[in-house]
Design a protein around this motif. Structure first.
Motif, short mmCIF file in Angstrom:
data_model
loop_
_atom_site.label_atom_id
_atom_site.label_comp_id
_atom_site.label_asym_id
_atom_site.label_seq_id
_atom_site.Cartn_x
_atom_site.Cartn_y
_atom_site.Cartn_z
N GLU A 280 -14.05 4.66 3.41
CA GLU A 280 -13.12 5.59 2.80
C GLU A 280 -11.90 5.86 3.94
OE1 GLU A 280 -16.16 8.79 0.47
OE2 GLU A 280 -15.65 8.80 2.76
N THR A 284 -8.32 4.75 2.38
CA THR A 284 -7.53 5.66 2.08
C THR A 284 -6.19 5.68 3.20
OG1 THR A 284 -9.53 7.01 1.16
CG2 THR A 284 -7.50 8.28 1.64
N TYR A 285 -6.66 5.45 4.39
CA TYR A 285 -5.49 5.57 5.35
C TYR A 285 -5.27 4.26 6.12
CZ TYR A 285 -6.28 10.55 4.26
OH TYR A 285 -6.52 11.63 3.58
N LEU A 292 -4.22 12.79 10.18
CA LEU A 292 -4.67 13.67 8.97
C LEU A 292 -3.46 15.04 9.25
CD1 LEU A 292 -8.40 13.91 8.18
CD2 LEU A 292 -6.61 12.11 7.51
N GLU A 295 -0.38 14.14 5.00
CA GLU A 295 -1.34 13.73 3.71
C GLU A 295 -0.51 12.70 3.03
OE1 GLU A 295 -4.57 13.01 1.82
OE2 GLU A 295 -4.35 14.44 3.47
N PRO A 297 -1.81 9.45 1.47
CA PRO A 297 -3.04 8.50 1.45
C PRO A 297 -2.38 7.07 0.64
CG PRO A 297 -3.05 9.97 -0.46
CD PRO A 297 -1.92 10.51 0.47
N SER A 299 -2.91 4.52 -2.08
CA SER A 299 -3.24 4.11 -3.53
C SER A 299 -3.31 2.85 -3.84
CB SER A 299 -2.21 4.80 -4.57
OG SER A 299 -2.08 6.21 -4.21
N ARG A 411 2.26 3.36 7.28
CA ARG A 411 1.92 4.75 7.16
C ARG A 411 2.52 5.75 8.38
NH1 ARG A 411 -2.13 8.49 8.29
NH2 ARG A 411 -2.22 10.02 6.68
#
Length: 591
Positions: A280, A284-285, A292, A295, A297, A299, A411
């Protein structure tokens, strides 16, 4: 002769008005106003302004020769400052001490840099004169925080019936993972100790011995390349517990983190911490240590674009890769020049071959490859990415797992560039269920992702015989703000299972017996189920202090070449010492 101080340089205030006091410390600054000489006297507790008045001619003349970093003692009387001269930035800013006696303990040369926090001195110079650097308030405060954290940690574990046990620094070498620091034995010619990378086997033996709750604040050593968050010698909080499961580890150390943050930072930490499986976290990251504090994430757009007709998207998905996206809120108006610069960052800093972007402005969706995509496809992509009016969508395509790691890096770049990260927050989480093994393409063999004593998940035991790459471990990492601050696992306590894991790692019975026979033999005499964790104390304190480097929270750190510039270590040793240790240097070694 030394004068015993009555007060530190950080504790006097108006309540002490009129008192006769003795202070000791270092001269921080000196201001000569003719009839009055003002000196800021510094110790680790603070600064007090002292005054030499020309009415005492002898003292005033002596004060004319005082310079920064002289170590002095003074006798004097505490005076209240006038309202116009109060310094609100100092704890002692409402008073000053009129000097009636002076004792110069030692004079000082002019230091190579000013002893204050806002200096731009090269770090190499600071490390060479570390004893001066340690006089700076910021570094002192970091080390004092470290001291207080040690105290809290010890009280925490002692209050929960943990036994603090010291394990050896001289142990056998087990070269799995990072390189060992080797120590030659003089009395056992040709044999070597290793400095511990971790007390792992010893703490497991303590569980076999019946010490069901153990902890230790311990030095560990790894001979590896350095970064800002790595040192060759580091300190960890080492913990092991018997007759427990993962939840006990989680609960105990969530309470520890909450107590540290509340006690030393005055901040409430919400527990329990969130948990993400390794899968996950990656999907997700894009990281197994996600930040965190913002936020954003990832896709997965693969299903939407698989039949889009756009060659890059379509071929990526056909080859088993993924097309992934992140949405940057409120950046849909970003200009082409800024997007080009972001694309170059994506290519140079993440390893991505390129970056595709979409913008939603005035209800319209534009895309850098929009001429190859249907409008409905772009609408579905934006919807899947959670993008709305005024948002920017960044898209990467590539093989798994590379594309997730690249997007994870992008990110973080976006989080920093667009100021999305709330630096006031402390966001903890547990990352769980790591793969037990990782395959090395170079060595064509499996390695332990954590270490070879990590237990597989019970439901995956049947996979060990034919699909070890699919086995998940009972392993967990504690993550804070994108930094791994701890890691551990439930351990194997069954000899047969341990030997099977050794076999998958390419360690045959003979090698296993040679390297770990003492542990395997101990298991044969009854081993409880057990598990533990190691917390990176240097890194935790670095984050608590808001420091930029581990070197700012360690008293005498090494530089990025694993050298101590202050005392010139490592250094050569004489031939006599080498002969005693039965060592001969190769001619290629530079002396």
């Amino acid at each position: 002769m030394s004068w015993l101080r009555t007060h530190t340089c950080g504790e006097l205030d108006v309540k002490n008005k009129g008192e006769e006091v003795v202070l000791n410390g270092w001269i921080s600054t000196r201001r000569d106003l003719g009839g009055l000489i003002f000196i800021d006297l510094r110790d680790r507790y603070g600064i007090t302004q002292i005054v030499f008045d020309e009415s005492n001619k002898t003292l005033h003349e002596q004060a004319e020769y005082l310079r920064p970093e002289f170590v002095i003692g003074v006798e004097g009387r505490v005076l209240e400052r006038t309202k116009a001269t109060v310094n609100p930035d100092m704890n002692t800013g409402e008073i000053e001490v009129e000097v009636t006696g002076l004792n110069v303990y030692s004079k000082a040369q002019t230091p190579p840099f000013e002893i204050k926090d806002d200096i731009t001195t090269n770090e190499e110079v600071r490390l060479r004169y570390r004893y001066l650097d340690l006089r700076r308030p910021a570094i002192q405060n970091n080390l004092l925080l470290r001291s207080r954290v040690y105290h809290t940690i010890r009280n925490f574990y002692h209050g929960r019936q943990f036994a603090e046990v010291e394990t050896p620094f001289l142990m056998r070498s087990t070269p799995e993972g990072a390189r060992d620091y080797l120590v030659p034995s003089r009395v056992n010619a040709g044999r070597f100790f290793a400095l511990p990378q971790s007390p792992q086997t010893y703490k497991q033996l303590l569980m076999v011995s019946g010490f069901d709750r153990y902890f230790q604040i311990v030095k560990c050593f790894r001979d590896e390349d350095l970064r800002s968050d790595r040192q060759p010698e580091f300190t960890q909080v080492d913990v092991e517990m018997s007759f427990i499961n993962e939840d006990v580890i989680y609960d105990t150390h969530e309470q520890l983190m909450a107590e540290l943050w509340k006690t030393h930072l005055g901040t409430d930490v919400t527990i329990p911490f969130p948990r993400l499986t390794y899968h996950e976290a990656i999907t997700t990251y894009g990281s197994d240590k996600p930040d965190l504090r913002f936020e954003v994430p990832i896709s997965d757009l693969s299903e939407i674009v698989a039949g889009s007709g756009f060659k890059i998207f379509q071929s990526t998905v056909e080859k088993g890769g993924r097309v992934v996206a992140i949405t940057i809120p409120g950046q849909g108006s970003l200009g082409r020049g800024a997007l080009d610069r972001l694309t170059e960052k994506a290519k140079s800093q993440t390893g991505a071959g390129g970056m595709i972007f979409m913008k939603i402005t005035d209800g319209e969706i534009t895309c850098s490859v929009g001429k190859f995509l249907e409008e409905e496809t772009m609408r579905q992509m934006a919807e899947k990415a959670g993008a709305g009016e005024g948002d920017l969508v960044l898209i990467l395509a590539g093989p798994v797992p590379d594309v997730y790691q690249q997007m994870g890096s992008l990110r973080l770049i976006a989080g920093s560039d667009f100021q999305l990260i709330d630096t006031s927050k402390a966001k903890f989480l547990w990352v769980t269920d790591f793969p037990l093994f990782e395959w090395s393409r170079e060595d064509l063999r499996y390695y332990s992702l954590h270490h070879p004593f990590t237990s597989p998940r019970p439901e995956d035991l049947h996979l060990l015989d034919h699909s070890p790459e699919k086995v998940n471990a009972r392993a967990y990492d504690l993550v804070l703000n994108g930094n791994e601050i701890g890691g551990g696992s439930m351990r194997i306590h069954d000899t047969e299972l341990q030997q099977k894991v050794f076999g998958i790692l390419g360690i045959d019975e003979e090698e296993a017996e040679n390297k770990f026979g003492f542990l395997l033999n101990a298991f044969r005499f009854g081993a409880p189920p057990h598990g533990g964790i190691a917390l990176g104390l240097d890194r935790i304190i670095m984050l608590m202090a808001g420091a930029q480097s581990l070197r700012d929270v360690i008293a005498f750190p090494k530089n990025q070449k694993a050298q101590s510039l202050m005392d010139n270590s490592p250094d050569v040793v004489d031939e006599h010492q080498l002969k005693e240790l039965h060592i001969a240097l190769r001619k290629t070694v530079v002396q």
